[in-house]
Design an enzyme around this catalytic site. Structure first.
Site, PDB file in Angstrom:
ATOM      1  N   ASP A   1       0.855  -1.184   0.000  1.00  0.00           N
ATOM      2  CA  ASP A   1       0.000   0.000   0.000  1.00  0.00           C
ATOM      3  C   ASP A   1       0.893   1.238   0.000  1.00  0.00           C
ATOM      4  O   ASP A   1       1.731   1.408   0.868  1.00  0.00           O
ATOM      5  CB  ASP A   1      -0.877  -0.043   1.257  1.00  0.00           C
ATOM      6  CG  ASP A   1      -1.993   0.999   1.242  1.00  0.00           C
ATOM      7  OD1 ASP A   1      -1.875   1.992   0.500  1.00  0.00           O
ATOM      8  OD2 ASP A   1      -2.960   0.820   1.992  1.00  0.00           O
TER       9      ASP A   1
ATOM     10  N   HIS B   1      -0.227   4.537  -0.244  1.00  0.00           N
ATOM     11  CA  HIS B   1      -0.876   5.797   0.150  1.00  0.00           C
ATOM     12  C   HIS B   1      -0.134   6.401   1.337  1.00  0.00           C
ATOM     13  O   HIS B   1      -0.232   5.901   2.456  1.00  0.00           O
ATOM     14  CB  HIS B   1      -2.338   5.555   0.508  1.00  0.00           C
ATOM     15  CG  HIS B   1      -3.167   5.141  -0.656  1.00  0.00           C
ATOM     16  ND1 HIS B   1      -3.374   3.817  -0.995  1.00  0.00           N
ATOM     17  CD2 HIS B   1      -3.831   5.882  -1.581  1.00  0.00           C
ATOM     18  CE1 HIS B   1      -4.137   3.763  -2.080  1.00  0.00           C
ATOM     19  NE2 HIS B   1      -4.430   4.999  -2.467  1.00  0.00           N
TER      20      HIS B   1
HETATM   21  C1  B12 Z   1      -4.260  10.017  -3.585  1.00  0.00           C
HETATM   22  C2  B12 Z   1      -4.816   8.636  -3.805  1.00  0.00           C
HETATM   23  C3  B12 Z   1      -4.011   7.723  -4.483  1.00  0.00           C
HETATM   24  C4  B12 Z   1      -2.619   8.041  -4.946  1.00  0.00           C
HETATM   25  C5  B12 Z   1      -1.693   7.825  -3.773  1.00  0.00           C
HETATM   26  C6  B12 Z   1      -0.488   8.745  -3.772  1.00  0.00           C
HETATM   27  C7  B12 Z   1       0.340   8.520  -2.534  1.00  0.00           C
HETATM   28  N1  B12 Z   1       1.554   8.077  -2.735  1.00  0.00           N
HETATM   29  O1  B12 Z   1      -0.117   8.714  -1.439  1.00  0.00           O
HETATM   30  C8  B12 Z   1      -2.435   6.976  -6.073  1.00  0.00           C
HETATM   31  C9  B12 Z   1      -2.936   7.556  -7.390  1.00  0.00           C
HETATM   32  C10 B12 Z   1      -1.021   6.458  -6.288  1.00  0.00           C
HETATM   33  C11 B12 Z   1      -3.421   5.910  -5.641  1.00  0.00           C
HETATM   34  C12 B12 Z   1      -3.306   4.600  -6.025  1.00  0.00           C
HETATM   35  C13 B12 Z   1      -4.258   3.652  -5.709  1.00  0.00           C
HETATM   36  N2  B12 Z   1      -5.413   3.878  -5.046  1.00  0.00           N
HETATM   37 CO1  B12 Z   1      -5.863   5.510  -4.157  1.00  0.00          CO
HETATM   38  N3  B12 Z   1      -6.572   7.058  -3.485  1.00  0.00           N
HETATM   39  C14 B12 Z   1      -6.093   8.259  -3.336  1.00  0.00           C
HETATM   40  C15 B12 Z   1      -7.168   9.174  -2.715  1.00  0.00           C
HETATM   41  C16 B12 Z   1      -7.757  10.005  -3.851  1.00  0.00           C
HETATM   42  C17 B12 Z   1      -6.719  10.121  -1.619  1.00  0.00           C
HETATM   43  C18 B12 Z   1      -5.890   9.440  -0.500  1.00  0.00           C
HETATM   44  C19 B12 Z   1      -5.306  10.493   0.417  1.00  0.00           C
HETATM   45  O2  B12 Z   1      -4.129  10.795   0.355  1.00  0.00           O
HETATM   46  N4  B12 Z   1      -6.153  11.094   1.263  1.00  0.00           N
HETATM   47  C20 B12 Z   1      -5.769  12.075   2.234  1.00  0.00           C
HETATM   48  C21 B12 Z   1      -5.465  11.371   3.571  1.00  0.00           C
HETATM   49  C22 B12 Z   1      -5.075  12.386   4.616  1.00  0.00           C
HETATM   50  O3  B12 Z   1      -6.615  10.689   3.979  1.00  0.00           O
HETATM   51  P1  B12 Z   1      -6.719   9.126   4.165  1.00  0.00           P
HETATM   52  O4  B12 Z   1      -5.698   8.435   3.358  1.00  0.00           O
HETATM   53  O5  B12 Z   1      -8.112   8.703   3.983  1.00  0.00           O
HETATM   54  O6  B12 Z   1      -6.349   8.972   5.690  1.00  0.00           O
HETATM   55  C23 B12 Z   1      -7.165   9.499   6.701  1.00  0.00           C
HETATM   56  C24 B12 Z   1      -8.078   8.471   7.323  1.00  0.00           C
HETATM   57  O7  B12 Z   1      -8.250   7.329   6.518  1.00  0.00           O
HETATM   58  C25 B12 Z   1      -7.480   8.186   8.615  1.00  0.00           C
HETATM   59  N5  B12 Z   1      -6.575   7.044   8.805  1.00  0.00           N
HETATM   60  C26 B12 Z   1      -5.672   6.497   8.006  1.00  0.00           C
HETATM   61  N6  B12 Z   1      -4.992   5.535   8.637  1.00  0.00           N
HETATM   62  C27 B12 Z   1      -5.482   5.470   9.884  1.00  0.00           C
HETATM   63  C28 B12 Z   1      -5.152   4.690  10.975  1.00  0.00           C
HETATM   64  C29 B12 Z   1      -5.840   4.842  12.163  1.00  0.00           C
HETATM   65  C30 B12 Z   1      -5.479   3.978  13.324  1.00  0.00           C
HETATM   66  C31 B12 Z   1      -6.868   5.814  12.275  1.00  0.00           C
HETATM   67  C32 B12 Z   1      -7.607   5.996  13.533  1.00  0.00           C
HETATM   68  C33 B12 Z   1      -7.201   6.599  11.190  1.00  0.00           C
HETATM   69  C34 B12 Z   1      -6.493   6.427  10.021  1.00  0.00           C
HETATM   70  O8  B12 Z   1      -6.753   9.291   8.982  1.00  0.00           O
HETATM   71  C35 B12 Z   1      -6.312  10.010   7.834  1.00  0.00           C
HETATM   72  C36 B12 Z   1      -6.422  11.461   8.104  1.00  0.00           C
HETATM   73  O9  B12 Z   1      -7.733  11.808   8.444  1.00  0.00           O
HETATM   74  C37 B12 Z   1      -8.172   8.143  -2.159  1.00  0.00           C
HETATM   75  C38 B12 Z   1      -9.637   8.563  -2.179  1.00  0.00           C
HETATM   76  C39 B12 Z   1      -9.974   9.527  -1.090  1.00  0.00           C
HETATM   77  N7  B12 Z   1     -10.538  10.634  -1.473  1.00  0.00           N
HETATM   78  O10 B12 Z   1      -9.681   9.240   0.081  1.00  0.00           O
HETATM   79  C40 B12 Z   1      -7.952   6.938  -3.060  1.00  0.00           C
HETATM   80  C41 B12 Z   1      -8.174   5.555  -2.513  1.00  0.00           C
HETATM   81  C42 B12 Z   1      -7.582   5.436  -1.134  1.00  0.00           C
HETATM   82  N8  B12 Z   1      -7.406   4.715  -3.444  1.00  0.00           N
HETATM   83  C43 B12 Z   1      -8.008   3.596  -3.715  1.00  0.00           C
HETATM   84  C44 B12 Z   1      -7.493   2.622  -4.608  1.00  0.00           C
HETATM   85  C45 B12 Z   1      -8.385   1.434  -4.870  1.00  0.00           C
HETATM   86  C46 B12 Z   1      -6.234   2.777  -5.193  1.00  0.00           C
HETATM   87  C47 B12 Z   1      -5.585   1.801  -6.182  1.00  0.00           C
HETATM   88  C48 B12 Z   1      -5.750   0.320  -5.906  1.00  0.00           C
HETATM   89  C49 B12 Z   1      -6.124   2.189  -7.563  1.00  0.00           C
HETATM   90  C50 B12 Z   1      -5.679   1.260  -8.656  1.00  0.00           C
HETATM   91  N9  B12 Z   1      -6.601   0.445  -9.106  1.00  0.00           N
HETATM   92  O11 B12 Z   1      -4.545   1.302  -9.059  1.00  0.00           O
HETATM   93  C51 B12 Z   1      -4.125   2.245  -6.138  1.00  0.00           C
HETATM   94  C52 B12 Z   1      -3.408   1.435  -5.057  1.00  0.00           C
HETATM   95  C53 B12 Z   1      -1.918   1.643  -5.070  1.00  0.00           C
HETATM   96  C54 B12 Z   1      -1.270   0.886  -3.914  1.00  0.00           C
HETATM   97  N10 B12 Z   1      -0.432  -0.079  -4.227  1.00  0.00           N
HETATM   98  O12 B12 Z   1      -1.539   1.145  -2.781  1.00  0.00           O
HETATM   99  C55 B12 Z   1      -9.338   3.453  -2.993  1.00  0.00           C
HETATM  100  C56 B12 Z   1      -9.299   2.455  -1.842  1.00  0.00           C
HETATM  101  C57 B12 Z   1     -10.572   1.660  -1.807  1.00  0.00           C
HETATM  102  C58 B12 Z   1     -10.850   0.949  -0.545  1.00  0.00           C
HETATM  103  N11 B12 Z   1      -9.968   0.829   0.416  1.00  0.00           N
HETATM  104  O13 B12 Z   1     -11.949   0.513  -0.437  1.00  0.00           O
HETATM  105  C59 B12 Z   1      -9.642   4.938  -2.607  1.00  0.00           C
HETATM  106  C60 B12 Z   1     -10.441   5.088  -1.318  1.00  0.00           C
HETATM  107  C61 B12 Z   1     -10.409   5.554  -3.804  1.00  0.00           C
HETATM  108  C62 B12 Z   1     -11.777   4.934  -3.958  1.00  0.00           C
HETATM  109  N12 B12 Z   1     -12.795   5.527  -3.408  1.00  0.00           N
HETATM  110  O14 B12 Z   1     -11.911   3.921  -4.603  1.00  0.00           O
HETATM  111  N13 B12 Z   1      -4.349   6.426  -4.813  1.00  0.00           N
END
Ligand code: B12
Lengths: 135, 406
Positions: A11, A13
């Site tokens: 992963d 992200h």
């Molecule tokens: C940017 C992004 C990417 C970028 C990542 C760049 C990078 N190096 O970071 C790229 C384009 C590379 C990418 C690739 C992929 N992605 Co992407 N990506 C995103 C996106 C748009 C934003 C993620 C992000 O940075 N958010 C900002 C941060 C701050 O938020 P966050 O990650 O959600 O984390 C927050 C919470 O989750 C929480 N949190 C996180 N960890 C923890 C742990 C604990 C204990 C707690 C309490 C809270 C917590 O706290 C954080 C801050 O509030 C999301 C969609 C979205 N809008 O969320 C999809 C998303 C995460 N991706 C997704 C997918 C499927 C993929 C790919 C598989 C796509 C593909 N088919 O190739 C690949 C996987 C690559 C890999 N090997 O991991 C899905 C995951 C689906 C799921 N889990 O059900 C999402 C949700 C999009 C979707 N709706 O389908 N991705």
């Protein structure tokens, strides 16, 4: 208190991971951040090397289940010198999966605290309360 | 007339002597029935007589190498870091024990040159206990060094008489700290070379320190692109009679290990084509791709038993395949290199006398296609004159080379 953190499996992200490190430090934890692409064994190895109190795993891409389901089995191969808190959060399921089923499932895998799509600060508050209660 | 930097260079290999004089390199097949020194004097004595000991520089890969036993707290940190440092210090026989399993681990039967004990970042205590001392009681070893948490130093030093204590190889950020252990092991390796009866005699003709060949080849890496047509990033595969070495720049490593940069190397002791032919064949037979590979080369398994030129060629090709395999993601015991990022592969050592450009490309193409699913392969450069080692020798200033040996 020492926390080992990172993003499990294949992963990449990274954004949440950075935020988690910063938030934990602000709250006074010593953080060992293993970054993205970290295997479960590496997390447990890091606990052993650092004597950490908490393992905080995050998973965003939906593969958490596959990477974490063997946690119980793996734990048996280690001796920790502390009662380590195992915690996981992020996007723990994919698609139309029933979110309510996720928490018990991951608890069953060996996690004490499970947060599916829960705000980070809520999660960290819960951790601190948990640590206080178990001190 | 004596030019200011007149030099006569030797590489004493397990199979050949190589002598470099004024940019001309000559090779002499060794007579295994005679001591190295006598054999060298008979073959090169006339040339040697023209030089003063200060002008002669020697490197050697003819020593057996050192063995180590590493006892560490975890696979991903203690053991991994220590294995890495040991490899990069020229130590090639490595055995490991995970501390958690020390009760059931078998102490090695052979004498170990150096035991390395490692575990924990500084600040972590109560890591080791009597189980360590019980285990060590059953091991025969020459040296023992501790490179783990500072908090355990006092306890271990009290219990282990000969213990050498060095900086922790695991930093507070869980990264690798190579410095002190690398120096310690490299010095042991040097002392071992110099202690070998055969090599000792060579000091009769040189006033300079005799270095290990892999060390010298590694030093040459930063000069290769000045002299050969290679593009970064590249690796150098040195396939000799007894060992196969692979040299690489550390940014090719696919790992969380953050080292000091520069160039590293791995020595595969059991992948030579003459002296360790048997173990090469054995390793090949165990490889899941070998039959497909032999088929691809249009030969049958019987070729491995033959003593022909064709057989040697196939063995060389196998050796190339096996080292690439061992550093690829198909194999987790060693360092994993990002082979998909390579622009050049340089081949040096005995291999350049046996394989031509096309034969080398054929095997590398098979590897890239079969294991990495790539249709493009990096540029292949054959060090035909086998001169890369001489770049590493020239790097020494006279002052450095004549530094006092302790
Ligand atoms: C940017 C992004 C990417 C970028 C990542 C760049 C990078 N190096 O970071 C790229 C384009 C590379 C990418 C690739 C992929 N992605 Co992407 N990506 C995103 C996106 C748009 C934003 C993620 C992000 O940075 N958010 C900002 C941060 C701050 O938020 P966050 O990650 O959600 O984390 C927050 C919470 O989750 C929480 N949190 C996180 N960890 C923890 C742990 C604990 C204990 C707690 C309490 C809270 C917590 O706290 C954080 C801050 O509030 C999301 C969609 C979205 N809008 O969320 C999809 C998303 C995460 N991706 C997704 C997918 C499927 C993929 C790919 C598989 C796509 C593909 N088919 O190739 C690949 C996987 C690559 C890999 N090997 O991991 C899905 C995951 C689906 C799921 N889990 O059900 C999402 C949700 C999009 C979707 N709706 O389908 N991705």
């Amino acid at each position: 208190m020492k926390v080992v953190t990172g993003v499990v499996g294949n992963d990449i992200h990274v954004v949440a991971n950075r935020l988690i490190e910063i938030s934990l430090k602000e709250r006074g934890f010593t953080v060992f951040n293993l970054g993205v692409n970290t295997y479960l064994e590496e997390f447990l190895d890091a606990i052993v090397e650092t004597d950490a109190d908490v393992l905080l795993i995050s998973s965003l891409n939906g593969e958490a289940e596959g990477w974490c389901r063997d946690l119980q089995i793996l734990k048996k191969q280690y001796t920790f010198r502390k009662d380590v808190v195992f915690m996981i959060g992020g996007n723990l399921g994919v698609g139309e999966m029933d979110p309510d089923a996720l928490v018990p499932k991951f608890k069953n895998y060996g996690f004490d605290l499970v947060f599916h799509q829960v705000d980070l600060n809520v999660g960290l508050d819960t951790l601190e309360n948990y640590l206080k209660a178990h001190a | 007339m004596s030019a200011p930097n007149r030099k006569l260079l030797f590489d004493i290999g397990s199979t050949y002597f190589k002598m470099a004089e004024n940019g001309t390199i000559r090779h002499y097949f060794r007579d295994f029935n005679r001591p190295i020194f006598d054999d060298l004097m008979e073959k090169c004595g006339d040339t040697i007589a023209k030089y003063r000991p200060e002008e002669i520089q020697i490197c050697s890969s003819a020593n057996g190498g050192l063995s180590t036993l590493i006892i560490g707290l975890s696979n991903s940190f203690s053991l991994k870091y220590a294995i890495n440092i040991a490899f990069n210090s020229g130590i090639n026989i490595i055995d490991t024990v995970l501390y958690h399993d020390i009760d059931t681990a078998k102490p090695p039967v052979e004498m170990i040159d150096v035991v390395i004990v490692v575990g924990g970042i500084d600040g972590v205590g109560r890591i080791f206990d009597d189980r360590l001392f019980d285990f060590l009681q059953d091991c025969a070893y020459q040296n023992i060094v501790y490179v783990g948490s500072a908090d355990e130093r006092g306890y271990l030093s009290e219990k282990l008489e000969k213990l050498v204590v060095l900086d922790n190889i695991i930093t507070d950020k869980l990264k690798i700290n190579e410095g002190a252990l690398k120096t310690y092991l490299t010095d042991l390796y040097q002392a071992d070379i110099m202690g070998k009866e055969d090599i000792k005699h060579l000091y009769e003709i040189t006033a300079n320190q005799i270095y290990s060949t892999p060390y010298i080849v590694n030093r040459a890496l930063s000069h290769i692109s000045d002299r050969l047509d290679v593009a970064d990033p590249f690796i150098v595969i040195d396939i000799g009679g007894a060992t196969t070495d692979i040299h690489y720049s550390s940014d090719l490593v696919n790992d969380n290990i953050v080292g000091e940069g520069g160039y590293d190397r791995l020595v595969f002791k059991k992948l030579g084509v003459y002296k360790s032919r048997e173990s090469l064949i054995h390793t090949a037979r165990q490889n899941e791709f070998v039959y497909e590979l032999l088929n691809y080369l249009n030969v049958t398994e019987n070729i491995l038993e033959e003593e022909s030129e064709a057989a040697t060629k196939v063995l060389m090709q196998l050796a190339i395949f096996l080292v690439l395999y061992k550093v690829s993601r198909h194999h987790s015991d060693y360092v994993e290199l990002k082979l998909e990022n390579l622009n050049s592969i340089v081949l040096t050592g005995g291999i350049t006398k046996v394989l031509n450009q096309e034969e080398s490309e054929t095997i590398i193409r098979f590897f890239y296609k079969k294991l990495l699913h790539f249709h493009q392969i990096p540029g292949i450069v054959l060090d035909k004159n086998y001169e890369i080692w001489t770049y590493g020798m020239q790097e020494f200033t006279n002052e450095e080379a004549t530094k006092e040996l302790s």
